[in-house]
Design an enzyme around this catalytic site. Sequence first.
Site, PDB file in Angstrom:
ATOM      1  N   LYS A  12       0.868  -1.183   0.164  1.00 18.68           N
ATOM      2  CA  LYS A  12      -0.078   0.222   0.016  1.00 18.68           C
ATOM      3  C   LYS A  12       0.818   1.252   0.181  1.00 18.68           C
ATOM      4  CE  LYS A  12      -3.848  -2.098   0.630  1.00 18.68           C
ATOM      5  NZ  LYS A  12      -3.524  -3.551   0.701  1.00 18.68           N
TER       6      LYS A  12
HETATM    7  C1  LIG Z   1      -4.334  -4.927   0.413  1.00 18.11           C
HETATM    8  C2  LIG Z   1      -3.515  -5.969   0.207  1.00 18.11           C
HETATM    9  C3  LIG Z   1      -3.595  -7.159  -0.746  1.00 18.11           C
HETATM   10  C4  LIG Z   1      -4.882  -6.993  -1.565  1.00 18.11           C
HETATM   11  O1  LIG Z   1      -4.620  -5.902  -2.531  1.00 18.11           O
HETATM   12  P1  LIG Z   1      -5.911  -5.419  -3.357  1.00 18.11           P
HETATM   13  O2  LIG Z   1      -5.419  -4.443  -4.330  1.00 18.11           O
HETATM   14  O3  LIG Z   1      -7.090  -4.738  -2.372  1.00 18.11           O
HETATM   15  O4  LIG Z   1      -6.535  -6.314  -4.243  1.00 18.11           O
HETATM   16  C5  LIG Z   1      -2.854  -8.194  -0.643  1.00 18.11           C
HETATM   17  N1  LIG Z   1      -1.674  -7.896   0.111  1.00 18.11           N
HETATM   18  C6  LIG Z   1      -1.551  -7.054   1.000  1.00 18.11           C
HETATM   19  C7  LIG Z   1      -0.376  -7.522   1.909  1.00 18.11           C
HETATM   20  C8  LIG Z   1      -2.421  -6.166   1.042  1.00 18.11           C
HETATM   21  O5  LIG Z   1      -2.043  -5.361   2.019  1.00 18.11           O
END
Ligand SMILES: *Cc1c(COP(=O)(O)O)cnc(C)c1O
Length: 522
Positions: free
Chosen positions: A112
């Site tokens: 993120k």
């Molecule tokens: C948010 C997240 C995901 C999923 O990603 P999306 O964009 O919501 O599909 C997968 N792994 C981790 C560690 C995340 O923080």
Amino acid sequence: MQIMYRSTRSSELRVTASQAVLQGLAPDGGLFVPEKIPHFTPDWTAMAAQSYQETALQVMSLLLTDYTQEELRNCIDRAYDSKFDIPQITCLRETDGVWYLELFHGATIAFKDMALSILPHLMTTAAAKNGVTDEIVILTATSGDTGKAAMAGFADVPGTRIIVFYPKGGVSSVQERQMVTQKGANVHVVGINGNFDDAQSAVKKIFSDEKMKERMAQAGKRFSSANSINIGRLVPQIVYYFYAYGQLVKDGKVPAGEKINITVPTGNFGNILAAYYAKQMGLPVRKLVCASNENKVLVDFFRTGAYDRNRSFMLTSSPSMDILISSNLERLIYQIAGEDPQVTKKLMESLGSSGVYCITDAMKAGLKDFYGNYATQSETSDEILRVYDSYGYVIDTHTAVASRVCRKYQADTGDHTPMVTASTASPYKFARTVVCAIRPELQSKTDFELIDALHEISGTAIPQAIEDIRSAPILHRTVVDVKCNQHSREYIYGYQFYIRINGFSDHRRRSVHRLFLVPADV
Ligand SMILES: *Cc1c(COP(=O)(O)O)cnc(C)c1O
């Protein structure tokens, strides 16, 4: 070429990129999508020699066309700096034809950070460009990682306030600690008695509540979103797929122009949608492998064309993927519906009312770029152990879901095209599951003992983000319910909270069915 943005749910709206970033969600409840996907087929060898920041500027300026080059460069320089613990921002780790794209080198050790370190800058730049002087109130639902990354990005950014809702009991202990210790005069963290979907649906309803919007405007405030429904999150995520491809070319692993496959551990469908946009822009990609955990609503969707959220919500060892309503799928639906907002709106309304929608066969044909499968919790743990035993490499639970599904894809299809697997979190963030997968005898250890054990097992440095929470005081303790009022509209509310927006306050707590916005003491 100027790229304008439209809502997935109406043909009337047409805004610039910066306006889309500012608003987050379209006023009709739809998501902003680029009117046209620009083509980007660079000289791969030249791109391979570029820095991450240079690639980011190239890719982002194609999509965020009303930002000047200087504005974008400014945002990029402020985002991708020493907050990342490797100078190249992201890197690839090879294991037998599979490259793990490590996207967790930012401040909060999850992918993120790749987008949320730049979103605050894109947003404040957008406000300045559009003459907006309102305070921007970011409302964010998190399945665990977005919340911390968004707060780290927005903490003490002038002109902004951020309120994060996370599912109490639905995130890892490190994730929770990271959030409740967050500093910053403009940050608020609220646990909810509910799951991520409850939080996300409630936040989306608040965004489309006209009355609330009016009150906010009167108070000189406006909402926006840091969730991946904001186009300002998606665009920066497209960058690393191009960058990764350049690195593979540079290292002689893939001849320039040859196709790769990409596996993405998926929750809200943001990361994989960014890969899909990259493919549409011209990145040579054969298949997009969408990996789910036991909340496998997307797997069933790819198989049957029916999206059905009516099932029990599972709490798994990959909590950031514990999601039954993958918001960004709406953008894909819009595309495969021939960019028809009426069709998209109908399907989304059906999802809202019955929890189900079905796409036509013609639309199903538009899903040919995707393959969906899932990994159970025991498969996930086994995969962590397998990758460690085979390569001495420790992956986190989300990456392990992807890694296992990648192998299922290869076994199912015999397609051994070079595979890039998105590695979305540091194993330190999920130390308990990770260590217990490798050394089950350590099960009774405390969280921080397990972190030290992980350090010994993996030989990797303990990230600063973990060191930071060892002794940090807990600053946020609010937990609230998500309830329905008499109109059956869900809002998040709690007794410690009431609406108070610069002078406006509503103390009739029992009859208040609206959402509180700010804790009482703010
Ligand atoms: C948010 C997240 C995901 C999923 O990603 P999306 O964009 O919501 O599909 C997968 N792994 C981790 C560690 C995340 O923080």
